[in-house]
Design an enzyme around this catalytic site. Structure first.
Site, PDB file in Angstrom:
ATOM      1  N   ARG A   1       0.829  -1.211   0.000  1.00 27.01           N
ATOM      2  CA  ARG A   1       0.000   0.000   0.000  1.00 27.01           C
ATOM      3  C   ARG A   1       0.861   1.258   0.000  1.00 27.01           C
ATOM      4  O   ARG A   1       0.416   2.318  -0.452  1.00 27.01           O
ATOM      5  CB  ARG A   1      -0.992  -0.048   1.166  1.00 27.01           C
ATOM      6  CG  ARG A   1      -2.053  -1.130   0.965  1.00 27.01           C
ATOM      7  CD  ARG A   1      -3.027  -1.193   2.115  1.00 27.01           C
ATOM      8  NE  ARG A   1      -2.436  -1.672   3.339  1.00 27.01           N
ATOM      9  CZ  ARG A   1      -2.388  -2.949   3.736  1.00 27.01           C
ATOM     10  NH1 ARG A   1      -2.908  -3.879   2.961  1.00 27.01           N
ATOM     11  NH2 ARG A   1      -1.837  -3.293   4.872  1.00 27.01           N
TER      12      ARG A   1
ATOM     13  N   GLU B   1       5.202  -9.106  14.089  1.00 23.54           N
ATOM     14  CA  GLU B   1       4.538  -9.434  15.352  1.00 23.54           C
ATOM     15  C   GLU B   1       5.038 -10.800  15.863  1.00 23.54           C
ATOM     16  O   GLU B   1       5.352 -10.962  17.027  1.00 23.54           O
ATOM     17  CB  GLU B   1       3.030  -9.443  15.122  1.00 23.54           C
ATOM     18  CG  GLU B   1       2.236  -9.412  16.407  1.00 23.54           C
ATOM     19  CD  GLU B   1       0.744  -9.372  16.127  1.00 23.54           C
ATOM     20  OE1 GLU B   1       0.346  -9.234  14.958  1.00 23.54           O
ATOM     21  OE2 GLU B   1      -0.005  -9.485  17.111  1.00 23.54           O
TER      22      GLU B   1
HETATM   23  P1  AMP Z   1       4.279  -2.581  11.868  1.00 23.68           P
HETATM   24  O1  AMP Z   1       5.563  -3.121  11.301  1.00 23.68           O
HETATM   25  O2  AMP Z   1       3.826  -3.332  13.089  1.00 23.68           O
HETATM   26  O3  AMP Z   1       4.345  -1.085  12.106  1.00 23.68           O
HETATM   27  O4  AMP Z   1       3.145  -2.863  10.793  1.00 23.68           O
HETATM   28  C1  AMP Z   1       2.957  -1.991   9.732  1.00 23.68           C
HETATM   29  C2  AMP Z   1       2.580  -2.726   8.458  1.00 23.68           C
HETATM   30  O5  AMP Z   1       1.561  -3.691   8.682  1.00 23.68           O
HETATM   31  C3  AMP Z   1       2.046  -1.738   7.436  1.00 23.68           C
HETATM   32  O6  AMP Z   1       2.618  -2.050   6.171  1.00 23.68           O
HETATM   33  C4  AMP Z   1       0.543  -1.929   7.471  1.00 23.68           C
HETATM   34  O7  AMP Z   1       0.013  -1.888   6.170  1.00 23.68           O
HETATM   35  C5  AMP Z   1       0.300  -3.291   8.121  1.00 23.68           C
HETATM   36  N1  AMP Z   1      -0.664  -3.252   9.245  1.00 23.68           N
HETATM   37  C6  AMP Z   1      -0.385  -3.478  10.568  1.00 23.68           C
HETATM   38  N2  AMP Z   1      -1.483  -3.390  11.339  1.00 23.68           N
HETATM   39  C7  AMP Z   1      -2.509  -3.079  10.500  1.00 23.68           C
HETATM   40  C8  AMP Z   1      -3.946  -2.838  10.688  1.00 23.68           C
HETATM   41  N3  AMP Z   1      -4.511  -2.892  11.903  1.00 23.68           N
HETATM   42  N4  AMP Z   1      -4.680  -2.534   9.588  1.00 23.68           N
HETATM   43  C9  AMP Z   1      -4.100  -2.475   8.369  1.00 23.68           C
HETATM   44  N5  AMP Z   1      -2.788  -2.701   8.114  1.00 23.68           N
HETATM   45  C10 AMP Z   1      -2.000  -3.004   9.164  1.00 23.68           C
END
Ligand code: AMP
Length: 181
Positions: free
Chosen positions: A64, A101
């Site tokens: 995205r 995660e």
């Molecule tokens: P992070 O590495 O934990 O910051 O996760 C960010 C990535 O995961 C981004 O590329 C987001 O598109 C996706 N992502 C994580 N949580 C969500 C959520 N609740 N809704 C949509 N996309 C998410």
């Protein structure tokens, strides 16, 4: 940003409960992308603080971040650099491991995608734990880029990602915050 602008963007984002697994509230930006006024407003506001600054490249995180980052790059007359999951880019790459995660994965970019000293803005749709964006910042810095800022339409502040990036010395811009995760 005025209060009414914030409400408009928030309303353009759709929330899907329990996707892709139980307990997750998926923040779906396809509704924002499909709304011409909301899409333009999001792109304009994301880079507003750097209007008038010299920006060489916009780096977008798969997938995205490609859509929003491509529009941002055009808006600021910068080049675009894709940061992808490993194995997707055709030329020689540089790679970095990053934390998810559960477990780790690797992302990469072409080794000639940014030059030493280039001024780069990082873009993705959403920041949660910040693991993905932190990996991208390190990859860009390893190549000698100056990361001017990291910009996200959505922040999940309770997960601490924006704070993690700021602790790395990267200014963070987000447009809409949602409670929880
Ligand atoms: P992070 O590495 O934990 O910051 O996760 C960010 C990535 O995961 C981004 O590329 C987001 O598109 C996706 N992502 C994580 N949580 C969500 C959520 N609740 N809704 C949509 N996309 C998410």
């Amino acid at each position: 940003m005025s209060h009414s602008d914030a409400i408009d963007l928030r309303a353009a984002i759709r929330t899907i409960p329990d996707y892709p697994k139980p307990g997750i509230l998926f923040r779906d930006i396809t509704t924002l992308l499909g709304n011409a006024r909301a899409f333009r407003r999001a792109v304009d506001e994301l880079v507003n603080p750097w209007a008038g600054s010299k920006i060489d490249k916009v780096a977008g995180i798969e997938a995205r971040g490609f859509i929003i980052g491509g529009a941002v790059a055009h808006q600021v007359s910068a080049g675009f650099v894709p940061i992808r999951k490993k194995g997707k880019l055709p030329y020689e790459t540089v790679r970095i491991a990053y934390s998810l995660e559960y477990g780790i994965d690797e992302m990469e970019m072409h080794k000639d995608a940014v030059a030493q000293g280039e001024r780069v803005i990082l873009v993705d749709d959403l920041i949660a734990t910040g693991g993905t964006a932190e990996g991208a910042v390190k990859l860009l810095r390893n190549m000698g880029a100056e990361v001017l800022a990291a910009c996200f339409v959505i922040d999940l502040p309770e997960l601490g990602g924006a704070a993690k990036l700021r602790a790395l010395g990267v200014p963070v811009r987000t447009l809409v915050s949602f409670e929880g995760h």
